[in-house]
Design an enzyme around this catalytic site. Sequence first.
Site, mmCIF file in Angstrom:
data_model
loop_
_atom_site.group_PDB
_atom_site.id
_atom_site.type_symbol
_atom_site.label_atom_id
_atom_site.label_comp_id
_atom_site.label_asym_id
_atom_site.label_seq_id
_atom_site.Cartn_x
_atom_site.Cartn_y
_atom_site.Cartn_z
ATOM 1 N N ILE A 1 2.749 18.810 14.050
ATOM 2 C CA ILE A 1 1.506 18.132 14.368
ATOM 3 C C ILE A 1 0.458 18.567 13.352
ATOM 4 C CG2 ILE A 1 -0.302 17.810 16.091
ATOM 5 C CD1 ILE A 1 2.430 16.557 16.823
ATOM 6 N N LYS A 2 -0.116 17.573 12.690
ATOM 7 C CA LYS A 2 -1.056 17.835 11.602
ATOM 8 C C LYS A 2 -2.481 17.877 12.145
ATOM 9 C CE LYS A 2 -0.821 16.323 6.785
ATOM 10 N NZ LYS A 2 -0.522 15.150 5.939
ATOM 11 N N VAL A 3 -3.186 18.970 11.839
ATOM 12 C CA VAL A 3 -4.531 19.201 12.374
ATOM 13 C C VAL A 3 -5.475 19.559 11.225
ATOM 14 C CG1 VAL A 3 -5.938 20.623 13.917
ATOM 15 C CG2 VAL A 3 -3.591 20.016 14.576
#
Length: 327
Positions: free
Chosen positions: A129-131
Amino acid sequence: MYKEDLKFSLWADFIERDYLDNEFKELINKGIINGATSNPAIFKNAILSSDAYIKQLESLDALTPKQKYEAVAIFDIQKAADILLPLYEKGDDGYVSIEVDPSLCDDAEATIDEGKRLFKTIDRKNVMIKVPATEAGYKAMEALSASGIPVNATLIFKKEQAIACAEAFAKGVQTYGQKVDTVISIFVSRVDRALDAHLAEHNIPTALTGIYNSAAIYSAIEAMKVEGCRALFASTGVKDDSLEAHYYIEKLLAYNSVNTAPVETIEAFVENGTCNEAALPIAPEIIQAHMQKVQESGVNMDEVLDKLIVDGLEAFKEAFKEILEAL
């Protein structure tokens, strides 16, 4: 892993449905790439310019634009994850990244909720998951990694951002009680594109500031020794015709790192790359000497990097907005 001796990986910074069924598999089978990344701009270009999505979108008329986007993006991420799964199962990366809604970048709880929801819905253990690396993002990184969710921290331009990401991951791993794979994505070429015209006017070597800035950040990440955490070099495509297409891969070849790049950049590196040894770390005094010249030319690096962070966030928000408006 592209170079086993360096623990160096190449990931493709591209997602598109027809590509996943063809060239993506070929690059994996040849041992060239072992992962993939995506962002709102990549999905915007894929969804709005490829005929591969027409049939699925026609079946989603009853959904909201964001629901349509997620349905399409999740399908592609699941497909990529399934193709990469054999690599993941043998410990050779095998990750694909999907970014949370960039409009949530200043809302920690909303980012955490969306990250957990996406990871659960996609239902693939080899998804990151890219944050974005904002104050809210650091809280989300800690919470997601504390839940055992792999995270890709994105839009890092400053050492302080990278350290905050690494600290968040260290806390998350400690809470979770076992290793969680994470990457800290350092953006490279945008720094040079912002500065090189000015530096050339002052007879300062160009196409180096992004390299040196990234090298300093890489060393800071490595020094923190967070379990499962690696530096990832992003924004490594070349826009300057005077540079070789694979310039930002070869100049950033580093132990225990990942370089995610456009497919054509990766192909150029495989075909023409000559470097077989690590290019990093770079001695701090070399980096400092260059940065001193940059500063003496009238550049405030903090201001430049802060603007690049804001511009990067706005570009992702705009791409996401354009997708939703088109759907």
